[in-house]
Write a protein that holds these residues in place. Structure first.
Motif, PDB file in Angstrom:
ATOM      1  N   LYS A  38       0.833  -1.213   0.000  1.00  0.00           N
ATOM      2  CA  LYS A  38       0.000   0.000   0.000  1.00  0.00           C
ATOM      3  C   LYS A  38       0.862   1.255   0.000  1.00  0.00           C
ATOM      4  O   LYS A  38       0.519   2.244  -0.638  1.00  0.00           O
ATOM      5  CB  LYS A  38      -0.925   0.009   1.216  1.00  0.00           C
ATOM      6  CG  LYS A  38      -2.021  -1.024   1.151  1.00  0.00           C
ATOM      7  CD  LYS A  38      -2.994  -0.719   0.055  1.00  0.00           C
ATOM      8  CE  LYS A  38      -4.105  -1.743   0.036  1.00  0.00           C
ATOM      9  NZ  LYS A  38      -5.001  -1.582  -1.084  1.00  0.00           N
ATOM     10  N   LYS A  39       2.001   1.224   0.722  1.00  0.00           N
ATOM     11  CA  LYS A  39       2.908   2.376   0.729  1.00  0.00           C
ATOM     12  C   LYS A  39       3.444   2.657  -0.669  1.00  0.00           C
ATOM     13  O   LYS A  39       3.739   3.790  -1.011  1.00  0.00           O
ATOM     14  CB  LYS A  39       4.084   2.132   1.681  1.00  0.00           C
ATOM     15  CG  LYS A  39       3.723   2.276   3.128  1.00  0.00           C
ATOM     16  CD  LYS A  39       4.944   2.057   4.001  1.00  0.00           C
ATOM     17  CE  LYS A  39       4.583   2.092   5.461  1.00  0.00           C
ATOM     18  NZ  LYS A  39       5.743   1.826   6.328  1.00  0.00           N
ATOM     19  N   ARG A  40       3.575   1.617  -1.464  1.00  0.00           N
ATOM     20  CA  ARG A  40       4.065   1.767  -2.836  1.00  0.00           C
ATOM     21  C   ARG A  40       2.937   2.118  -3.806  1.00  0.00           C
ATOM     22  O   ARG A  40       3.173   2.258  -5.005  1.00  0.00           O
ATOM     23  CB  ARG A  40       4.753   0.481  -3.291  1.00  0.00           C
ATOM     24  CG  ARG A  40       6.015   0.203  -2.523  1.00  0.00           C
ATOM     25  CD  ARG A  40       6.648  -1.080  -2.966  1.00  0.00           C
ATOM     26  NE  ARG A  40       7.925  -1.256  -2.282  1.00  0.00           N
ATOM     27  CZ  ARG A  40       8.605  -2.375  -2.241  1.00  0.00           C
ATOM     28  NH1 ARG A  40       8.142  -3.449  -2.847  1.00  0.00           N
ATOM     29  NH2 ARG A  40       9.746  -2.449  -1.602  1.00  0.00           N
ATOM     30  N   GLY A  41       1.710   2.221  -3.292  1.00  0.00           N
ATOM     31  CA  GLY A  41       0.585   2.599  -4.128  1.00  0.00           C
ATOM     32  C   GLY A  41       0.070   1.487  -5.029  1.00  0.00           C
ATOM     33  O   GLY A  41      -0.505   1.758  -6.083  1.00  0.00           O
ATOM     34  N   LYS A  42       0.263   0.246  -4.599  1.00  0.00           N
ATOM     35  CA  LYS A  42      -0.184  -0.896  -5.398  1.00  0.00           C
ATOM     36  C   LYS A  42      -1.291  -1.641  -4.657  1.00  0.00           C
ATOM     37  O   LYS A  42      -1.494  -1.447  -3.466  1.00  0.00           O
ATOM     38  CB  LYS A  42       0.980  -1.860  -5.658  1.00  0.00           C
ATOM     39  CG  LYS A  42       2.129  -1.245  -6.425  1.00  0.00           C
ATOM     40  CD  LYS A  42       3.205  -2.276  -6.707  1.00  0.00           C
ATOM     41  CE  LYS A  42       3.711  -2.860  -5.409  1.00  0.00           C
ATOM     42  NZ  LYS A  42       4.682  -3.929  -5.575  1.00  0.00           N
ATOM     43  N   ASN A  43      -1.996  -2.487  -5.382  1.00  0.00           N
ATOM     44  CA  ASN A  43      -3.055  -3.305  -4.791  1.00  0.00           C
ATOM     45  C   ASN A  43      -2.715  -4.780  -4.772  1.00  0.00           C
ATOM     46  O   ASN A  43      -3.431  -5.564  -4.153  1.00  0.00           O
ATOM     47  CB  ASN A  43      -4.368  -3.113  -5.555  1.00  0.00           C
ATOM     48  CG  ASN A  43      -4.928  -1.735  -5.363  1.00  0.00           C
ATOM     49  OD1 ASN A  43      -4.816  -1.154  -4.292  1.00  0.00           O
ATOM     50  ND2 ASN A  43      -5.528  -1.192  -6.407  1.00  0.00           N
ATOM     51  N   THR A  44      -1.655  -5.166  -5.451  1.00  0.00           N
ATOM     52  CA  THR A  44      -1.278  -6.575  -5.536  1.00  0.00           C
ATOM     53  C   THR A  44       0.067  -6.786  -4.848  1.00  0.00           C
ATOM     54  O   THR A  44       1.052  -6.117  -5.171  1.00  0.00           O
ATOM     55  CB  THR A  44      -1.162  -7.013  -7.014  1.00  0.00           C
ATOM     56  OG1 THR A  44      -2.398  -6.746  -7.668  1.00  0.00           O
ATOM     57  CG2 THR A  44      -0.837  -8.487  -7.118  1.00  0.00           C
ATOM     58  N   ILE A  45       0.086  -7.714  -3.896  1.00  0.00           N
ATOM     59  CA  ILE A  45       1.328  -8.027  -3.196  1.00  0.00           C
ATOM     60  C   ILE A  45       2.222  -8.837  -4.123  1.00  0.00           C
ATOM     61  O   ILE A  45       1.794  -9.829  -4.701  1.00  0.00           O
ATOM     62  CB  ILE A  45       1.042  -8.830  -1.908  1.00  0.00           C
ATOM     63  CG1 ILE A  45       0.209  -7.997  -0.941  1.00  0.00           C
ATOM     64  CG2 ILE A  45       2.351  -9.264  -1.250  1.00  0.00           C
ATOM     65  CD1 ILE A  45      -0.253  -8.760   0.288  1.00  0.00           C
ATOM     66  N   ARG A  46       3.466  -8.377  -4.254  1.00  0.00           N
ATOM     67  CA  ARG A  46       4.436  -9.064  -5.092  1.00  0.00           C
ATOM     68  C   ARG A  46       5.561  -9.624  -4.214  1.00  0.00           C
ATOM     69  O   ARG A  46       5.644  -9.321  -3.033  1.00  0.00           O
ATOM     70  CB  ARG A  46       4.994  -8.102  -6.138  1.00  0.00           C
ATOM     71  CG  ARG A  46       3.920  -7.565  -7.083  1.00  0.00           C
ATOM     72  CD  ARG A  46       4.477  -6.570  -8.080  1.00  0.00           C
ATOM     73  NE  ARG A  46       5.639  -7.080  -8.782  1.00  0.00           N
ATOM     74  CZ  ARG A  46       5.593  -7.656  -9.983  1.00  0.00           C
ATOM     75  NH1 ARG A  46       4.458  -7.770 -10.612  1.00  0.00           N
ATOM     76  NH2 ARG A  46       6.688  -8.087 -10.558  1.00  0.00           N
ATOM     77  N   TYR A  47       6.406 -10.425  -4.836  1.00  0.00           N
ATOM     78  CA  TYR A  47       7.526 -11.040  -4.116  1.00  0.00           C
ATOM     79  C   TYR A  47       8.370  -9.976  -3.414  1.00  0.00           C
ATOM     80  O   TYR A  47       8.798 -10.165  -2.277  1.00  0.00           O
ATOM     81  CB  TYR A  47       8.388 -11.833  -5.106  1.00  0.00           C
ATOM     82  CG  TYR A  47       9.598 -12.466  -4.452  1.00  0.00           C
ATOM     83  CD1 TYR A  47       9.506 -13.702  -3.820  1.00  0.00           C
ATOM     84  CD2 TYR A  47      10.828 -11.823  -4.452  1.00  0.00           C
ATOM     85  CE1 TYR A  47      10.603 -14.277  -3.215  1.00  0.00           C
ATOM     86  CE2 TYR A  47      11.936 -12.388  -3.856  1.00  0.00           C
ATOM     87  CZ  TYR A  47      11.813 -13.613  -3.235  1.00  0.00           C
ATOM     88  OH  TYR A  47      12.910 -14.176  -2.629  1.00  0.00           O
ATOM     89  N   GLU A  48       8.585  -8.852  -4.065  1.00  0.00           N
ATOM     90  CA  GLU A  48       9.410  -7.790  -3.498  1.00  0.00           C
ATOM     91  C   GLU A  48       8.813  -7.262  -2.194  1.00  0.00           C
ATOM     92  O   GLU A  48       9.544  -6.899  -1.272  1.00  0.00           O
ATOM     93  CB  GLU A  48       9.567  -6.630  -4.496  1.00  0.00           C
ATOM     94  CG  GLU A  48      10.310  -6.986  -5.759  1.00  0.00           C
ATOM     95  CD  GLU A  48       9.441  -7.690  -6.797  1.00  0.00           C
ATOM     96  OE1 GLU A  48       8.199  -7.570  -6.744  1.00  0.00           O
ATOM     97  OE2 GLU A  48      10.011  -8.377  -7.657  1.00  0.00           O
ATOM     98  N   ASP A  49       7.491  -7.194  -2.117  1.00  0.00           N
ATOM     99  CA  ASP A  49       6.829  -6.725  -0.905  1.00  0.00           C
ATOM    100  C   ASP A  49       7.052  -7.699   0.247  1.00  0.00           C
ATOM    101  O   ASP A  49       7.320  -7.292   1.379  1.00  0.00           O
ATOM    102  CB  ASP A  49       5.326  -6.538  -1.159  1.00  0.00           C
ATOM    103  CG  ASP A  49       5.050  -5.587  -2.301  1.00  0.00           C
ATOM    104  OD1 ASP A  49       5.754  -4.567  -2.423  1.00  0.00           O
ATOM    105  OD2 ASP A  49       4.129  -5.863  -3.097  1.00  0.00           O
ATOM    106  N   VAL A  50       6.949  -8.980  -0.045  1.00  0.00           N
ATOM    107  CA  VAL A  50       7.184 -10.009   0.973  1.00  0.00           C
ATOM    108  C   VAL A  50       8.648  -9.980   1.407  1.00  0.00           C
ATOM    109  O   VAL A  50       8.951 -10.063   2.604  1.00  0.00           O
ATOM    110  CB  VAL A  50       6.792 -11.405   0.451  1.00  0.00           C
ATOM    111  CG1 VAL A  50       7.080 -12.471   1.498  1.00  0.00           C
ATOM    112  CG2 VAL A  50       5.325 -11.437   0.048  1.00  0.00           C
ATOM    113  N   ALA A  51       9.556  -9.837   0.463  1.00  0.00           N
ATOM    114  CA  ALA A  51      10.983  -9.779   0.784  1.00  0.00           C
ATOM    115  C   ALA A  51      11.304  -8.566   1.657  1.00  0.00           C
ATOM    116  O   ALA A  51      12.088  -8.671   2.612  1.00  0.00           O
ATOM    117  CB  ALA A  51      11.812  -9.754  -0.494  1.00  0.00           C
ATOM    118  N   ASP A  52      10.692  -7.426   1.362  1.00  0.00           N
ATOM    119  CA  ASP A  52      10.907  -6.240   2.188  1.00  0.00           C
ATOM    120  C   ASP A  52      10.320  -6.413   3.578  1.00  0.00           C
ATOM    121  O   ASP A  52      10.908  -5.969   4.567  1.00  0.00           O
ATOM    122  CB  ASP A  52      10.315  -4.999   1.513  1.00  0.00           C
ATOM    123  CG  ASP A  52      11.152  -4.526   0.335  1.00  0.00           C
ATOM    124  OD1 ASP A  52      12.310  -4.980   0.197  1.00  0.00           O
ATOM    125  OD2 ASP A  52      10.646  -3.701  -0.450  1.00  0.00           O
ATOM    126  N   ALA A  53       9.164  -7.041   3.666  1.00  0.00           N
ATOM    127  CA  ALA A  53       8.558  -7.312   4.976  1.00  0.00           C
ATOM    128  C   ALA A  53       9.483  -8.209   5.792  1.00  0.00           C
ATOM    129  O   ALA A  53       9.673  -7.996   6.993  1.00  0.00           O
ATOM    130  CB  ALA A  53       7.192  -7.961   4.802  1.00  0.00           C
TER     131      ALA A  53
END
Length: 68
Positions: A38-53
């Motif tokens: 959501k901070k990146r302004g997207k609606n679909t969680i991608r691998y990069e989001d999980v990796a950052d988490a």
């Protein structure tokens, strides 16, 4: 757990607790990934989001070999 030949019997309570722990773990990881998404302004969680988490949470350091 029942597939492991070293564990002859698994009580229902143990299987339920293992399942609940896995659900809570995945829920937390998904929620953290969604916040990043959501901070990146997207609606679909991608691998990069999980990796950052994973990289932002020290308690998830054990996942480093799986999610770099």
């Amino acid at each position: 757990m029942k597939l492991d030949p070293d564990i002859p019997i698994v009580q229902n309570e143990a299987a339920i607790m293992t399942t609940l722990a896995a659900e809570l773990f995945l829920k937390r990881l998904a929620e953290q990934s969604q916040k990043i998404c959501k901070k990146r302004g997207k609606n679909t969680i991608r691998y990069e989001d999980v990796a950052d988490a994973r990289s932002n949470d020290p308690s998830l350091a054990f996942l480093k070999t799986i999610i770099p």
